[in-house]
Design a protein around this motif. Structure first.
Motif, PDB file in Angstrom:
ATOM      1  N   ARG A   1       0.844  -1.186   0.000  1.00  0.00           N
ATOM      2  CA  ARG A   1       0.000   0.000   0.000  1.00  0.00           C
ATOM      3  C   ARG A   1       0.881   1.238   0.000  1.00  0.00           C
ATOM      4  O   ARG A   1       1.857   1.309   0.737  1.00  0.00           O
ATOM      5  CB  ARG A   1      -0.883  -0.027   1.241  1.00  0.00           C
ATOM      6  CG  ARG A   1      -2.032   0.939   1.176  1.00  0.00           C
ATOM      7  CD  ARG A   1      -2.996   0.648   2.276  1.00  0.00           C
ATOM      8  NE  ARG A   1      -3.073   1.791   3.164  1.00  0.00           N
ATOM      9  CZ  ARG A   1      -3.645   1.771   4.347  1.00  0.00           C
ATOM     10  NH1 ARG A   1      -4.155   0.673   4.811  1.00  0.00           N
ATOM     11  NH2 ARG A   1      -3.696   2.837   5.081  1.00  0.00           N
TER      12      ARG A   1
ATOM     13  N   VAL B   1       2.502   4.640   0.925  1.00  0.00           N
ATOM     14  CA  VAL B   1       2.614   5.338   2.195  1.00  0.00           C
ATOM     15  C   VAL B   1       2.042   6.747   2.042  1.00  0.00           C
ATOM     16  O   VAL B   1       2.410   7.476   1.109  1.00  0.00           O
ATOM     17  CB  VAL B   1       4.090   5.416   2.647  1.00  0.00           C
ATOM     18  CG1 VAL B   1       4.209   6.217   3.936  1.00  0.00           C
ATOM     19  CG2 VAL B   1       4.651   4.016   2.834  1.00  0.00           C
ATOM     20  N   ARG B   2       1.136   7.126   2.929  1.00  0.00           N
ATOM     21  CA  ARG B   2       0.547   8.457   2.854  1.00  0.00           C
ATOM     22  C   ARG B   2       1.577   9.494   3.283  1.00  0.00           C
ATOM     23  O   ARG B   2       2.209   9.360   4.326  1.00  0.00           O
ATOM     24  CB  ARG B   2      -0.685   8.534   3.754  1.00  0.00           C
ATOM     25  CG  ARG B   2      -1.340   9.902   3.734  1.00  0.00           C
ATOM     26  CD  ARG B   2      -2.693   9.918   4.369  1.00  0.00           C
ATOM     27  NE  ARG B   2      -2.669   9.509   5.763  1.00  0.00           N
ATOM     28  CZ  ARG B   2      -3.752   9.393   6.518  1.00  0.00           C
ATOM     29  NH1 ARG B   2      -4.941   9.628   6.004  1.00  0.00           N
ATOM     30  NH2 ARG B   2      -3.661   9.021   7.767  1.00  0.00           N
TER      31      ARG B   2
ATOM     32  N   ASP C   1       5.563  13.996  -2.264  1.00  0.00           N
ATOM     33  CA  ASP C   1       6.102  14.254  -0.931  1.00  0.00           C
ATOM     34  C   ASP C   1       6.711  15.646  -0.821  1.00  0.00           C
ATOM     35  O   ASP C   1       7.250  16.013   0.216  1.00  0.00           O
ATOM     36  CB  ASP C   1       7.171  13.216  -0.570  1.00  0.00           C
ATOM     37  CG  ASP C   1       6.573  11.833  -0.367  1.00  0.00           C
ATOM     38  OD1 ASP C   1       5.400  11.762   0.038  1.00  0.00           O
ATOM     39  OD2 ASP C   1       7.270  10.839  -0.612  1.00  0.00           O
TER      40      ASP C   1
ATOM     41  N   PRO D   1      -0.433   9.768  10.940  1.00  0.00           N
ATOM     42  CA  PRO D   1       0.054   8.395  10.731  1.00  0.00           C
ATOM     43  C   PRO D   1      -1.034   7.393  11.088  1.00  0.00           C
ATOM     44  O   PRO D   1      -1.786   7.596  12.046  1.00  0.00           O
ATOM     45  CB  PRO D   1       1.248   8.294  11.697  1.00  0.00           C
ATOM     46  CG  PRO D   1       1.652   9.703  11.956  1.00  0.00           C
ATOM     47  CD  PRO D   1       0.409  10.509  11.895  1.00  0.00           C
TER      48      PRO D   1
END
Length: 201
Positions: free
Chosen positions: A18, A20-21, A126, A28
């Motif tokens: 998945r 990573v946000r 990011d 988190p």
């Protein structure tokens, strides 16, 4: 032999990791936050109160929990219907920029953000320059012939622990002038010690 004996074995594809946000996009997913019970008014009048109830502190940022109540003060039925509509007109709604609740943040170094929409629409990026203040959840609301109550949550990134930060709000349509309260860097820093991760690995 039964009807289902000759069914082919299921073949499951390889599980994809998945994404990573990014830290700016929300808290988190594996942390229980430290909680600061603020309980302070940004605005209080005979007509309306706007308050910061609490702050959930995470390692990367924090969630601000705002709530407001408007009460009827001699309004006609038509006027009160307009007040009820306005009472749910907060960031994230289509008309909020013109007359609804405006919420902003001012860092000590001059950085600032205004919560006029959801988190920046750049998934996978990011390189978002902070600060970010975004509507992350709209709480329930209720309205009747005498009162309107609603709430919303805002994600603030990065966590301002170097110096105190000003939370600013304004809601012209409901008579709330530009108002502010201070988020204490010392209290936010102390709350970091209360964060717990779900798993150690």
């Amino acid at each position: 032999m039964t009807f289902f004996d000759d069914m082919p074995e299921s073949t499951q594809g390889s599980r994809k990791p998945r994404p990573v946000r990014p830290a700016w996009a929300g808290p988190p997913s594996n942390e229980l936050p430290g909680v600061l019970h603020i309980g302070e008014f940004l605005h209080s009048s005979e007509r309306m109160v706007l308050a910061l109830k609490l702050v959930e502190v995470y390692s990367t940022g924090c969630l601000l929990d705002l709530a407001w109540t408007v009460r009827r003060r001699g309004d006609s039925d038509n006027q009160w219907r307009e007040v009820m509509d306005q009472g749910f007109n907060h960031p994230g709604s289509r008309t909020a920029w013109d007359s609804g609740l405006m919420v902003g943040i001012s860092y000590a170094d001059g950085g600032r953000a205004i919560a006029a929409q959801d988190v920046p629409a750049v998934p996978g990026n990011d390189d978002v320059a902070g600060p970010v203040l975004a509507v992350l959840g709209r709480g329930g609301g209720a309205a009747n012939d005498e009162m309107v109550q609603a709430s919303a949550r805002y994600w603030l990134w990065p966590l301002p622990v170097e110096a105190d930060t000003q939370l600013v709000a304004q809601w012209e349509a409901l008579g709330v002038p530009e108002s502010s309260l201070t988020l204490s860097a010392e209290e936010l820093s102390a709350a970091l010690a209360n964060i717990r991760t779900y798993w150690s690995e």
